[in-house]
Design a protein around this motif. Structure first.
Motif, PDB file in Angstrom:
ATOM      1  N   ARG A  11       0.853  -1.187   0.000  1.00  0.00           N
ATOM      2  CA  ARG A  11       0.000   0.000   0.000  1.00  0.00           C
ATOM      3  C   ARG A  11       0.893   1.242   0.000  1.00  0.00           C
ATOM      4  O   ARG A  11       2.086   1.169   0.241  1.00  0.00           O
ATOM      5  N   ARG A  12       0.293   2.402  -0.230  1.00  0.00           N
ATOM      6  CA  ARG A  12       1.051   3.644  -0.378  1.00  0.00           C
ATOM      7  C   ARG A  12       1.866   3.980   0.865  1.00  0.00           C
ATOM      8  O   ARG A  12       2.956   4.549   0.768  1.00  0.00           O
ATOM      9  N   GLU A  13       1.342   3.630   2.038  1.00  0.00           N
ATOM     10  CA  GLU A  13       2.048   3.931   3.278  1.00  0.00           C
ATOM     11  C   GLU A  13       3.408   3.234   3.351  1.00  0.00           C
ATOM     12  O   GLU A  13       4.317   3.703   4.053  1.00  0.00           O
ATOM     13  N   ASP A  14       3.551   2.139   2.636  1.00  0.00           N
ATOM     14  CA  ASP A  14       4.817   1.398   2.652  1.00  0.00           C
ATOM     15  C   ASP A  14       5.945   2.150   1.943  1.00  0.00           C
ATOM     16  O   ASP A  14       7.118   1.802   2.093  1.00  0.00           O
ATOM     17  N   LEU A  15       5.607   3.193   1.181  1.00  0.00           N
ATOM     18  CA  LEU A  15       6.619   3.972   0.461  1.00  0.00           C
ATOM     19  C   LEU A  15       7.600   4.646   1.417  1.00  0.00           C
ATOM     20  O   LEU A  15       8.738   4.942   1.045  1.00  0.00           O
ATOM     21  N   ASP A  16       7.158   4.895   2.652  1.00  0.00           N
ATOM     22  CA  ASP A  16       8.026   5.569   3.629  1.00  0.00           C
ATOM     23  C   ASP A  16       9.274   4.754   3.965  1.00  0.00           C
ATOM     24  O   ASP A  16      10.234   5.297   4.531  1.00  0.00           O
ATOM     25  N   GLN A  17       9.272   3.483   3.632  1.00  0.00           N
ATOM     26  CA  GLN A  17      10.401   2.623   3.945  1.00  0.00           C
ATOM     27  C   GLN A  17      11.360   2.456   2.758  1.00  0.00           C
ATOM     28  O   GLN A  17      12.261   1.617   2.816  1.00  0.00           O
ATOM     29  N   HIS A  18      11.157   3.265   1.728  1.00  0.00           N
ATOM     30  CA  HIS A  18      11.949   3.099   0.507  1.00  0.00           C
ATOM     31  C   HIS A  18      12.600   4.412   0.080  1.00  0.00           C
ATOM     32  O   HIS A  18      12.224   5.497   0.541  1.00  0.00           O
ATOM     33  N   THR A  19      13.568   4.307  -0.799  1.00  0.00           N
ATOM     34  CA  THR A  19      14.254   5.468  -1.348  1.00  0.00           C
ATOM     35  C   THR A  19      13.935   5.600  -2.838  1.00  0.00           C
ATOM     36  O   THR A  19      13.539   4.630  -3.491  1.00  0.00           O
ATOM     37  N   PHE A  20      14.165   6.837  -3.366  1.00  0.00           N
ATOM     38  CA  PHE A  20      13.660   7.140  -4.700  1.00  0.00           C
ATOM     39  C   PHE A  20      14.665   7.932  -5.535  1.00  0.00           C
ATOM     40  O   PHE A  20      15.625   8.510  -5.028  1.00  0.00           O
ATOM     41  N   ILE A  21      14.355   7.950  -6.828  1.00  0.00           N
ATOM     42  CA  ILE A  21      15.126   8.675  -7.837  1.00  0.00           C
ATOM     43  C   ILE A  21      14.175   9.672  -8.494  1.00  0.00           C
ATOM     44  O   ILE A  21      13.019   9.337  -8.790  1.00  0.00           O
ATOM     45  N   GLY A  22      14.639  10.908  -8.714  1.00  0.00           N
ATOM     46  CA  GLY A  22      13.759  11.901  -9.316  1.00  0.00           C
ATOM     47  C   GLY A  22      14.512  12.979 -10.062  1.00  0.00           C
ATOM     48  O   GLY A  22      15.716  12.869 -10.320  1.00  0.00           O
ATOM     49  N   TYR A  23      13.776  14.046 -10.413  1.00  0.00           N
ATOM     50  CA  TYR A  23      14.339  15.179 -11.147  1.00  0.00           C
ATOM     51  C   TYR A  23      14.983  16.182 -10.194  1.00  0.00           C
ATOM     52  O   TYR A  23      14.667  16.214  -9.000  1.00  0.00           O
ATOM     53  N   VAL A  24      15.859  17.017 -10.726  1.00  0.00           N
ATOM     54  CA  VAL A  24      16.389  18.170 -10.002  1.00  0.00           C
ATOM     55  C   VAL A  24      15.319  19.256 -10.082  1.00  0.00           C
ATOM     56  O   VAL A  24      15.118  19.859 -11.144  1.00  0.00           O
ATOM     57  N   ASP A  25      14.616  19.498  -8.979  1.00  0.00           N
ATOM     58  CA  ASP A  25      13.406  20.328  -9.010  1.00  0.00           C
ATOM     59  C   ASP A  25      13.615  21.705  -9.618  1.00  0.00           C
ATOM     60  O   ASP A  25      12.814  22.169 -10.435  1.00  0.00           O
ATOM     61  N   GLU A  26      14.696  22.387  -9.230  1.00  0.00           N
ATOM     62  CA  GLU A  26      14.887  23.753  -9.699  1.00  0.00           C
ATOM     63  C   GLU A  26      15.292  23.832 -11.166  1.00  0.00           C
ATOM     64  O   GLU A  26      15.333  24.915 -11.749  1.00  0.00           O
ATOM     65  N   LEU A  27      15.582  22.685 -11.796  1.00  0.00           N
ATOM     66  CA  LEU A  27      15.967  22.666 -13.204  1.00  0.00           C
ATOM     67  C   LEU A  27      14.912  22.025 -14.099  1.00  0.00           C
ATOM     68  O   LEU A  27      15.175  21.751 -15.269  1.00  0.00           O
ATOM     69  N   LEU A  28      13.715  21.800 -13.561  1.00  0.00           N
ATOM     70  CA  LEU A  28      12.637  21.230 -14.375  1.00  0.00           C
ATOM     71  C   LEU A  28      12.250  22.203 -15.484  1.00  0.00           C
ATOM     72  O   LEU A  28      12.042  23.395 -15.238  1.00  0.00           O
ATOM     73  N   PHE A  29      12.133  21.717 -16.709  1.00  0.00           N
ATOM     74  CA  PHE A  29      11.733  22.588 -17.807  1.00  0.00           C
ATOM     75  C   PHE A  29      10.217  22.621 -17.989  1.00  0.00           C
ATOM     76  O   PHE A  29       9.701  23.407 -18.774  1.00  0.00           O
ATOM     77  N   SER A  30       9.490  21.762 -17.238  1.00  0.00           N
ATOM     78  CA  SER A  30       8.027  21.749 -17.303  1.00  0.00           C
ATOM     79  C   SER A  30       7.465  21.270 -15.975  1.00  0.00           C
ATOM     80  O   SER A  30       7.960  20.300 -15.391  1.00  0.00           O
ATOM     81  N   ASP A  31       6.412  21.933 -15.518  1.00  0.00           N
ATOM     82  CA  ASP A  31       5.749  21.494 -14.286  1.00  0.00           C
ATOM     83  C   ASP A  31       5.056  20.148 -14.470  1.00  0.00           C
ATOM     84  O   ASP A  31       4.688  19.502 -13.481  1.00  0.00           O
ATOM     85  N   ARG A  32       4.881  19.713 -15.701  1.00  0.00           N
ATOM     86  CA  ARG A  32       4.263  18.408 -15.964  1.00  0.00           C
ATOM     87  C   ARG A  32       5.176  17.269 -15.514  1.00  0.00           C
ATOM     88  O   ARG A  32       4.748  16.119 -15.456  1.00  0.00           O
ATOM     89  N   LEU A  33       6.432  17.576 -15.178  1.00  0.00           N
ATOM     90  CA  LEU A  33       7.368  16.568 -14.670  1.00  0.00           C
ATOM     91  C   LEU A  33       7.403  16.534 -13.143  1.00  0.00           C
ATOM     92  O   LEU A  33       8.107  15.716 -12.559  1.00  0.00           O
ATOM     93  N   ARG A  34       6.625  17.383 -12.502  1.00  0.00           N
ATOM     94  CA  ARG A  34       6.646  17.493 -11.048  1.00  0.00           C
ATOM     95  C   ARG A  34       5.588  16.561 -10.441  1.00  0.00           C
ATOM     96  O   ARG A  34       4.522  16.995 -10.020  1.00  0.00           O
ATOM     97  N   TYR A  35       5.881  15.254 -10.428  1.00  0.00           N
ATOM     98  CA  TYR A  35       4.913  14.305  -9.881  1.00  0.00           C
ATOM     99  C   TYR A  35       5.419  13.544  -8.665  1.00  0.00           C
ATOM    100  O   TYR A  35       4.650  13.029  -7.880  1.00  0.00           O
ATOM    101  N   LEU A  36       6.719  13.455  -8.452  1.00  0.00           N
ATOM    102  CA  LEU A  36       7.252  12.689  -7.327  1.00  0.00           C
ATOM    103  C   LEU A  36       6.945  13.360  -5.990  1.00  0.00           C
ATOM    104  O   LEU A  36       6.736  12.685  -4.982  1.00  0.00           O
ATOM    105  N   ASP A  37       6.891  14.710  -5.967  1.00  0.00           N
ATOM    106  CA  ASP A  37       6.656  15.441  -4.726  1.00  0.00           C
ATOM    107  C   ASP A  37       5.332  15.060  -4.068  1.00  0.00           C
ATOM    108  O   ASP A  37       5.186  15.166  -2.848  1.00  0.00           O
ATOM    109  N   ASP A  38       4.353  14.661  -4.870  1.00  0.00           N
ATOM    110  CA  ASP A  38       3.046  14.314  -4.320  1.00  0.00           C
ATOM    111  C   ASP A  38       3.043  12.942  -3.656  1.00  0.00           C
ATOM    112  O   ASP A  38       2.083  12.596  -2.963  1.00  0.00           O
TER     113      ASP A  38
END
Length: 312
Positions: A181-208
Motif C-alpha cells: 500500500r502507499r504507506e509502505d513507500l516511507d520505507q523506501h528510497t527514490f530517484i527523481g528530477y532536479v526540481d529547480e531545473l525542471l523545464f516543465s511542471d508536468r514533470l513534477r509528480y514525485l513530490d506528491d
C-alpha cells in the motif's frame, strides 16, 4: 532588392542570435555572415539587428517586421521547390524533429528509422533533449512536447496520452520491505528530477508521493534516472514506454500509483503545405496511435505501421 541568399543569412542570424552559430549552420566563415548582413541592411536602408557581446544579434523593430516577410518567402520557396520537383514523386529533402528525451530516444528514434527506410530520399535529424524546442528559432520542423503551445502561428495536435508507473528492479524489491500500500513507500528510497531545473511542471509528480529526504538520486535526464533504477538502489517513476520494454524492471503498486500525461505535436503554420513535413506528421499520428498499448503499459513491444502512411 535583396536576393535569397541574403534573406537566408538573415534568417539564420535571427534564429541563432550569433553570427558564429549562423555561419556553422550555413557552412561559411563568420566574416561572410557579418558582411552579408551589413550588405542587406544597406540595401534595405534599415538597421535589422542590435549587436552586443552579451546578447549577440537582437532583432530591432525593423528586423522583426522583415523577419515576418522573410519567413513567408522561405516557406513559399520550399513549397515551390517541392511542387516543381514533382509532387507525385519520391519524398526528398531534410527534416528535423525535436522531442522530449525519453520519448525521442525510445519511441521516436526507431519510428524515424522506419520512416527513413520508407522514404530513402529523406535525411532526418532527431533531437531528443530535456528542454523545450524553439520553433520560432527553427530549431526543428516538428516538435513533440509535454504541453500545448499557448501562442504562436502553429499547427498543433494532441499526439497521445501516456502513463507513468513506479518501477524497481527485481533484486531491489526482493531485498527491501514489501510494498502493498502507499504507506509502505516511507520505507523506501527514490530517484527523481532536479526540481529547480525542471523545464516543465508536468514533470513534477514525485513530490506528491514521497518526502524530499527519501530522494537519494536526482537528474535532469530521464534516461539517467532509468539507468540509476537499474542500479538497484532505489525506485523511480518512469514512463511505461521506456520501462515496460525492459524485463529487468517491475511496476509497483500499479493500481494506486499511475500518473497520466500527454504529448503534443506541432509545427510552424507555414509548413503545413510542405509535403515532406505533412508526410512525417501523418506517419507519426498513425505510428504513435498504433502504440497506445505500450504508452499505457499494457504492451512491452514497439510496433511500426504495416503499410506506408498516407502522404498529405
Amino acid at each position: 532588392m535583396p536576393d535569397w541568399d541574403a534573406i537566408r543569412y538573415f534568417l539564420e542570424v535571427a534564429r541563432t542570435q550569433r553570427a558564429s552559430a549562423a555561419a556553422q549552420r550555413l557552412g561559411v566563415q563568420h566574416s561572410t555572415v557579418t558582411r552579408r548582413i551589413r550588405a542587406l541592411e544597406q540595401s534595405l536602408q534599415a538597421t535589422l539587428f542590435e549587436k552586443s557581446r552579451a546578447s549577440g544579434f537582437t532583432l530591432t523593430e525593423d528586423g522583426l517586421r522583415f523577419f515576418t516577410y522573410a519567413e513567408q518567402i522561405e516557406s513559399t520557396l520550399l513549397a515551390a521547390q517541392e511542387t516543381l520537383s514533382g509532387a507525385a514523386g519520391q519524398l526528398s529533402g531534410h527534416l528535423r524533429i525535436g522531442s522530449t528525451e525519453g520519448f525521442g530516444s525510445t519511441v521516436l528514434t526507431p519510428l524515424m528509422v522506419d520512416f527513413q527506410q520508407r522514404h530513402p530520399g529523406m535525411t532526418l535529424d532527431i533531437m531528443p533533449v530535456p528542454r523545450y524546442i524553439s520553433l520560432s528559432k527553427r530549431e526543428a520542423d516538428i516538435a513533440i512536447a509535454l504541453e500545448r503551445p499557448q501562442r504562436g502561428p502553429y499547427l498543433c495536435t494532441k499526439l497521445a496520452d501516456y502513463t507513468l508507473k513506479l518501477y524497481g528492479t527485481r533484486a531491489y524489491l526482493a531485498s527491501h520491505p514489501p510494498l502493498r500500500r502507499r504507506e509502505d513507500l516511507d520505507q523506501h528510497t527514490f530517484i527523481g528530477y532536479v526540481d529547480e531545473l525542471l523545464f516543465s511542471d508536468r514533470l513534477r509528480y514525485l513530490d506528491d508521493l514521497v518526502q524530499a529526504k527519501r530522494v537519494i538520486f536526482r537528474s535532469t535526464s530521464i534516461l539517467a534516472q532509468y539507468q540509476a533504477v537499474l542500479g538497484g538502489q532505489a525506485l523511480a517513476i518512469l514512463p511505461c514506454f521506456l520501462a515496460a520494454q525492459d524485463a529487468r524492471l517491475v511496476p509497483v503498486l500499479e493500481n494506486d500509483l499511475r500518473v497520466s500525461r500527454s504529448f503534443w505535436m506541432y509545427c510552424h503554420e507555414d509548413l503545413r503545405h510542405t509535403r515532406r513535413v505533412m508526410a512525417l506528421w501523418d506517419y507519426l499520428k498513425q505510428a504513435v496511435g498504433l502504440n497506445q498499448a505500450l504508452l499505457q503499459g499494457r504492451s512491452t513491444r514497439l510496433q511500426t505501421p504495416s503499410a506506408p502512411a498516407t502522404c498529405a
